[in-house]
Design an enzyme around this catalytic site. Structure first.
Site, PDB file in Angstrom:
ATOM      1  N   ASP A 167      61.745   9.305  30.941  1.00 19.05           N
ATOM      2  CA  ASP A 167      61.521   8.564  29.701  1.00 19.05           C
ATOM      3  C   ASP A 167      60.073   8.089  29.591  1.00 19.05           C
ATOM      4  O   ASP A 167      59.292   8.210  30.543  1.00 19.05           O
ATOM      5  CB  ASP A 167      62.504   7.384  29.600  1.00 19.05           C
ATOM      6  CG  ASP A 167      62.643   6.596  30.908  1.00 19.05           C
ATOM      7  OD1 ASP A 167      61.772   6.732  31.790  1.00 19.05           O
ATOM      8  OD2 ASP A 167      63.603   5.833  31.046  1.00 19.05           O
ATOM      9  N   ASN A 195      71.892  -3.653  32.276  1.00 24.11           N
ATOM     10  CA  ASN A 195      72.929  -3.495  31.245  1.00 24.11           C
ATOM     11  C   ASN A 195      73.619  -2.129  31.347  1.00 24.11           C
ATOM     12  O   ASN A 195      74.319  -1.720  30.429  1.00 24.11           O
ATOM     13  CB  ASN A 195      72.326  -3.688  29.845  1.00 24.11           C
ATOM     14  CG  ASN A 195      71.297  -2.625  29.498  1.00 24.11           C
ATOM     15  OD1 ASN A 195      71.015  -1.729  30.307  1.00 24.11           O
ATOM     16  ND2 ASN A 195      70.730  -2.695  28.305  1.00 24.11           N
ATOM     17  N   HIS A 208      72.124   0.884  31.570  1.00 24.89           N
ATOM     18  CA  HIS A 208      71.446   2.061  31.011  1.00 24.89           C
ATOM     19  C   HIS A 208      70.962   3.013  32.111  1.00 24.89           C
ATOM     20  O   HIS A 208      70.665   2.603  33.227  1.00 24.89           O
ATOM     21  CB  HIS A 208      70.306   1.686  30.043  1.00 24.89           C
ATOM     22  CG  HIS A 208      69.066   1.129  30.649  1.00 24.89           C
ATOM     23  ND1 HIS A 208      68.354   0.103  30.078  1.00 24.89           N
ATOM     24  CD2 HIS A 208      68.368   1.456  31.773  1.00 24.89           C
ATOM     25  CE1 HIS A 208      67.293  -0.161  30.799  1.00 24.89           C
ATOM     26  NE2 HIS A 208      67.274   0.645  31.843  1.00 24.89           N
ATOM     27  N   GLU A 229      70.480   3.184  26.180  1.00 30.27           N
ATOM     28  CA  GLU A 229      71.045   1.839  26.155  1.00 30.27           C
ATOM     29  C   GLU A 229      72.536   1.882  25.811  1.00 30.27           C
ATOM     30  O   GLU A 229      73.022   2.900  25.297  1.00 30.27           O
ATOM     31  CB  GLU A 229      70.299   1.004  25.094  1.00 30.27           C
ATOM     32  CG  GLU A 229      68.806   0.858  25.353  1.00 30.27           C
ATOM     33  CD  GLU A 229      68.482  -0.104  26.501  1.00 30.27           C
ATOM     34  OE1 GLU A 229      69.330  -0.329  27.380  1.00 30.27           O
ATOM     35  OE2 GLU A 229      67.342  -0.617  26.510  1.00 30.27           O
TER      36      GLU A 229
HETATM   37  C1  GLP Z   1      63.928   1.008  33.189  1.00 36.85           C
HETATM   38  C2  GLP Z   1      63.834   2.535  33.120  1.00 36.85           C
HETATM   39  C3  GLP Z   1      64.971   3.191  33.848  1.00 36.85           C
HETATM   40  C4  GLP Z   1      65.199   2.416  35.118  1.00 36.85           C
HETATM   41  C5  GLP Z   1      65.795   1.083  34.781  1.00 36.85           C
HETATM   42  C6  GLP Z   1      65.873   0.131  35.945  1.00 36.85           C
HETATM   43  O1  GLP Z   1      63.725   0.353  32.007  1.00 36.85           O
HETATM   44  N1  GLP Z   1      63.755   3.095  31.814  1.00 36.85           N
HETATM   45  O2  GLP Z   1      64.676   4.563  34.092  1.00 36.85           O
HETATM   46  O3  GLP Z   1      66.107   3.093  35.960  1.00 36.85           O
HETATM   47  O4  GLP Z   1      65.153   0.509  33.660  1.00 36.85           O
HETATM   48  O5  GLP Z   1      64.610  -0.329  36.270  1.00 36.85           O
HETATM   49  P1  GLP Z   1      64.258  -1.028  37.667  1.00 36.85           P
HETATM   50  O6  GLP Z   1      64.477   0.025  38.699  1.00 36.85           O
HETATM   51  O7  GLP Z   1      62.839  -1.425  37.569  1.00 36.85           O
HETATM   52  O8  GLP Z   1      65.195  -2.155  37.811  1.00 36.85           O
END
Ligand code: GLP
Length: 264
Positions: free
Chosen positions: A70, A139, A141, A146
């Site tokens: 992403d 959440n 995702h 989302e």
């Molecule tokens: C982010 C990314 C995801 C990631 C998730 C968790 O916003 N878009 O690809 O897996 O949220 O992030 P983190 O590993 O920093 O908790």
């Protein structure tokens, strides 16, 4: 879904890196270069550190291709928190993949539908993803899909959930107004086509999302729950992220009694 619980984040990252290294070597033995799906965020940092060690010990990643999950829309790719910058730091500089083999969606594209369709095409042209590294949002995702996302979705633009904006503000000096509201993300249908998925999560703020993902109903309310339909997923957790799993004892028991041929 295989769930493996480690004492801490470092051990979890070491194990995830071992899985990815094994797939990379299997692909090389079959005469082709592996294709990795790469995630940003804090969750895979330890995995990348251990992949870096594997490379120092001889793992050949010179021909490995990678596709990022992403990207933020409208954030200068040179911004240190653009996912292009993060992937360059973590996957190119740290692990050592060749820059020309690493693909990230262009969040500044003037024609967003074409950018997304071309990205899908590039993944197909590379014969798909062999191993997808995933984190999970608090959440539920995956990528930036989302809650409410179609479980069959393809790469497209999405609006971030306010919860994600708040969670990701830590990368923007805690200022939610600086977090882009839109993003491009591989769809859930796109992610599900990876041959193997390795999801890493750590810390207590992921415990509820991990429990819904692994043990809740399959629902767009927790996009990660769709992984229950994927035949080859390994979820690598630390104790804190595993703390709300109802079948935790069973997952530990299964690992203690793993058949020899399934040991990595
Ligand atoms: C982010 C990314 C995801 C990631 C998730 C968790 O916003 N878009 O690809 O897996 O949220 O992030 P983190 O590993 O920093 O908790």
């Amino acid at each position: 879904m295989e769930i493996i619980i480690f004492k801490d984040r470092d051990r979890a990252g070491e194990y995830a890196a071992a899985l990815i290294a094994a797939i990379t070597e299997e692909c090389a033995a079959a005469g082709r270069s592996a294709v990795w799906g790469v995630a940003t965020g804090s969750s895979p940092e330890s995995t990348y550190q251990h992949l870096q060690k594997r490379v120092a010990e001889g793992l050949d990643v010179s021909a490995v291709k990678a596709f990022a999950l992403d990207e933020y829309v409208g954030l200068d790719p040179a911004h240190p928190e653009s996912y292009r910058s993060v992937i360059e730091a973590e996957v190119v500089k740290k692990v050592g993949l060749a820059p020309q083999n690493v693909h990230v969606l262009d969040g500044m594209a003037s024609d967003i539908p074409s950018e997304c369709a071309n990205y899908e095409q590039k993944i197909k042209a590379a014969c798909g993803v062999d191993v997808q590294i995933l984190g999970i949002g608090a959440n539920g995702h995956i990528g930036f899909n989302e809650p409410g996302s179609s479980l069959a979705s393809r790469t497209r633009i999405k609006t971030l959930a306010p919860k994600t904006v708040a969670d990701n503000a830590r990368f923007f000096d805690g200022d939610t107004s600086r977090v882009p509201v839109h993003c491009l993300t591989q769809g859930i249908g796109t992610i599900m086509e990876a041959r193997k998925i390795v999801l890493v999560a750590d810390g207590p703020n992921k415990a509820a999302a991990v429990a819904s993902m692994a043990e809740g109903p399959i629902s767009t309310m927790c996009p990660g729950s769709v992984l229950q339909l994927h035949p080859n997923v390994t979820v690598v957790l630390d104790e804190a992220a595993a703390s709300e799993l109802k079948l935790k004892d069973y997952y530990n028991f299964a690992q203690e009694n793993i058949p020899d041929f399934q040991r990595p």
